[in-house]
Scaffold this active site. Structure first.
Site, PDB file in Angstrom:
ATOM      1  N   SER A  24       9.093  52.399 -11.015  1.00 58.86           N
ATOM      2  CA  SER A  24       8.328  52.320  -9.773  1.00 58.86           C
ATOM      3  C   SER A  24       6.820  52.287  -9.991  1.00 58.86           C
ATOM      4  O   SER A  24       6.074  52.967  -9.304  1.00 58.86           O
ATOM      5  CB  SER A  24       8.698  53.518  -8.891  1.00 58.86           C
ATOM      6  N   CYS A  28       1.365  45.073  -9.390  1.00 61.61           N
ATOM      7  CA  CYS A  28       0.292  44.327  -8.727  1.00 61.61           C
ATOM      8  C   CYS A  28      -1.077  44.945  -8.994  1.00 61.61           C
ATOM      9  O   CYS A  28      -2.106  44.290  -8.828  1.00 61.61           O
ATOM     10  CB  CYS A  28       0.555  44.262  -7.227  1.00 61.61           C
ATOM     11  N   ARG A  54      18.936  57.239   1.019  1.00 61.96           N
ATOM     12  CA  ARG A  54      18.677  57.561   2.425  1.00 61.96           C
ATOM     13  C   ARG A  54      19.914  57.315   3.293  1.00 61.96           C
ATOM     14  O   ARG A  54      20.100  57.948   4.313  1.00 61.96           O
ATOM     15  CB  ARG A  54      17.488  56.753   2.953  1.00 61.96           C
ATOM     16  N   ALA A 102      22.204  41.116  -6.648  1.00 65.11           N
ATOM     17  CA  ALA A 102      20.985  40.841  -7.424  1.00 65.11           C
ATOM     18  C   ALA A 102      19.819  40.636  -6.467  1.00 65.11           C
ATOM     19  O   ALA A 102      19.989  40.097  -5.360  1.00 65.11           O
ATOM     20  CB  ALA A 102      21.178  39.621  -8.314  1.00 65.11           C
TER      21      ALA A 102
END
Ligand code: FAD
Length: 605
Positions: free
Chosen positions: A42, A46, A25, A317
């Site tokens: 991706s 959860c 972006r 990181a």
């Protein structure tokens, strides 16, 4: 940095995918390569427990992006089943292996982002190599668990010498399994080892599928990040929902009895199980960083500055692999949560592309659903404050999530921790049926903004009867904490009951009926509404320790009594708090309700 830098990202999930998308972006010219060892990028870690439980029915819904969709939208070079093997920091090159072909290539970079996540701990338990013993970290782990479940047939039923006499598979309709009876043939018993966030979610979801679930936890209470009394309601909920909770226990070995897998606990119990999920924590994945000579922090995570830069200026990181600064204490910490990982990935990309972005520490704001209850927290727990030697005060309130005259109002237990000197918010925990997330989110924002408990009194929060109260739970916590700091009321703590002195009198200011149902042993009853008429009956020498059900009437009583010259303190959170405290000590709440733990009710009448 060149205007079209080559950015290499290791790890294609939360932190890595965020870094890649943000980098694109900000720069249409950058050459962005995303390396992911697994087959997916991706994906929603959860959500994994909820697909296991069947709440998220379609596996595909967990794939927020596919390698193809991510490439197409962000013009990325996404390479799945591709492992970063080593980093030559001097030459700014990563050795990369294609796991399908075995082919190795050397990939140069201008900037490297490490987001390799964390590794699920597998304690060295004898016999833990069985394929039915799993961990849960990614889609592959989830598929393995589902495959074990799909093999079907409660083999554990045959296990002799077990202390689990029958396999208690609940009928699907009783635990709300989507798809109904089609799951009736699933294995019958699951053992979850470790009652942290993931362990609790798994216990709930396996139960949801109709399995008999045992949850073993080494600590004396579930959810080690929480304080014991605050997680006690979760233990009650687990018991209500049929989870066999073994606290203060660990698995000492796994053995085979015929086909059956049997877990042996350190108290000698034998638990046959068709599925075991080890959920005992994670450690930051630092192998690549360590071997590349990058500095690690005191906690073992990769050391970064507040711009996510490691000890090498070209290597960044983010995520579970790094050591962060704890917002409340300023100390280094490991906090493996998705929100921080995503923000850190974004910040790393911004810094690489020339922005002066900074990461502002981690509060550890987190939440967990345990059947009908929600637990959430932000900041530090009391246990951690004690361990760090930080001065604090604590108050408890139990207000309703919305106006009590509107249907279905549910109490929230809210614990607020703050600095005695200035009221700075140090942490908060809440447990209840509804509205818990909203309260902890507001307090998390307040803490981050540097607000104090005095500011909580003034917060203007949305209110109409179905949603809240004119004095919201957060205002109430602010009132109580501010009263304490202003000296309007002094508090006593249940811990003091252990060394109660003769000159101290416990006064239950609830009604006689409430008192008769159970009270603190030795308490006399003097209902708040009759207090002004009974002042002569109360001892003037010594100290009165008053309490009511949740703390409010006790506060009123304390104000009346102190203005009439009594030395008095109130129990913040009231009898409900006392019961939670007792629960955390291992005294079942049921016996209190019958009045056993409360002893014979005595009244000032
Ligand atoms: P990850 O998202 O784990 O991604 C790391 C990736 O790096 C992995 O896919 C791995 O294969 C890859 N990798 C590692 N080494 C290499 C290498 N050498 N080469 C190539 N690729 C490599 N957090 C919350 O805030 N709320 C929740 O409700 C929540 N629930 C969770 C439930 C489960 C079951 C799990 C496992 C985690 C949950 N988390 C939750 C934690 C959250 O998912 C993590 O904090 C977050 O994903 C961390 O992001 P990350 O990018 O650091 O690591």
């Amino acid at each position: 940095m060149s205007p079209s830098p080559r950015i290499l990202i290791i790890g294609g999930v939360a932190g890595g995918a965020s870094a890649a998308a943000r980098a694109r972006r900000l720069s249409e010219d950058a050459d962005i390569v995303l390396l992911e060892r697994g087959p997916d990028v991706s994906f929603a870690n959860c959500g994994l427990p909820y697909h296991i439980g069947g709440v998220i029915e379609e596996r595909g819904r967990l794939l927020v992006q596919t390698p193809e969709s991510l490439s197409a939208r962000f013009d990325l070079d996404v390479r799945v089943r591709t492992e970063a093997v080593s980093i030559d920091a001097q030459a700014q090159v990563v050795l990369v292996r294609n796991l399908r072909t075995g082919k190795e290539t050397r990939e140069p970079y201008d900037a490297l982002v490490l987001s390799p996540g964390a590794t699920a701990l597998r304690p060295a338990i004898p016999g833990a190599e069985d394929e039915r013993i799993c961990t849960l970290r990614n889609m592959g782990d989830m598929d393995r668990i589902l495959a074990v479940l799909a093999k079907g047939g409660p083999r554990s039923q045959a296990a002799p010498g077990s202390d689990r006499p029958v396999v208690r598979v609940l009928p699907a309709q009783q635990v709300g399994v989507p798809g109904g009876t089609s799951r009736a043939a699933l294995p019958g018993t699951a053992l979850v080892v470790g009652a942290g966030f993931i362990g609790l979610e798994l216990a709930e979801q396996l139960r949801h599928r109709g399995l008999a679930v045992t949850l073993v936890e080494k600590l004396s209470h579930v959810l080690g990040v929480a304080d014991g009394e605050m997680s006690f309601p979760l233990q009650e909920e687990l018991a209500r929902q049929g989870v066999d909770l073994r606290l203060g226990r660990s698995v000492s070995a796994f053995e085979h009895e015929g086909e059956a897998l049997v877990a042996k606990l350190d108290d000698g119990a034998c638990l046959p199980c068709d599925l075991v999920v080890l959920s005992v924590g994670v450690r930051p994945e630092t192998t690549l960083a360590r071997e590349a000579g990058l500095a690690l922090g005191a906690t073992g995570g990769i050391l970064v500055d507040d711009q996510m830069r490691t000890s090498d200026p070209h290597i960044f990181a983010v995520g579970d692999a790094i050591e962060i600064r704890d917002f409340t204490s300023g100390d280094p910490a490991l906090v493996p949560l998705a929100g921080p990982a995503n923000r850190q990935g974004r910040i790393a990309a911004e810094v690489i592309l020339g922005r002066d972005s900074h990461y502002k520490a981690t509060q550890g704001t987190s939440i967990c659903k345990v059947f009908g209850l929600t637990f959430a927290m932000t900041g530090l727990s009391e246990t951690l404050l004690q361990r760090k030697g930080m001065a604090y005060r604590r108050v408890y309130v139990h207000p309703a999530d919305h106006a009590t005259y509107y249907p279905d109002a549910q109490p929230i237990t809210l614990k607020l921790l703050f600095e005695p000197e200035n009221g700075r918010i140090l942490g908060a925990q809440a447990v209840g049926v509804a509205g818990v997330d909203k309260r902890i989110d507001v307090i998390a924002v307040a803490q981050r903004a540097g607000l104090t408990v005095f500011d909580l009194e003034d917060l203007e929060l949305c209110y109409a009867p179905p949603f809240g109260s004119a004095k919201d739970a957060i205002n109430m916590a602010g009132f109580v904490a501010s009263n304490v700091l202003r000296g309007d009321v002094e508090l006593w703590e249940p811990e003091e009951l252990v060394g109660l002195r003769e000159a101290q009198t416990l006064v239950d200011v609830r009604t006689f009926q409430e008192h008769a149902l159970g009270t603190i042993p030795g308490a006399i009853c003097a209902p708040v509404d009759e207090l002004r008429d009974r002042l002569e009956d109360l001892p003037r020498d010594g100290e009165l320790l008053v309490f009511c059900q949740v703390g409010l009437r006790g506060y009123l009583a304390a104000r009346i009594l102190s203005q009439h010259g009594f030395k008095v303190r109130n129990l913040s959170g009231g009898y409900k708090r006392y019961a939670m405290w007792q629960g955390a000590q291992g005294v079942p709440r049921e016996s209190e309700a019958k009045g056993e733990a409360g002893g014979p009710a005595s009244c000032l009448c």
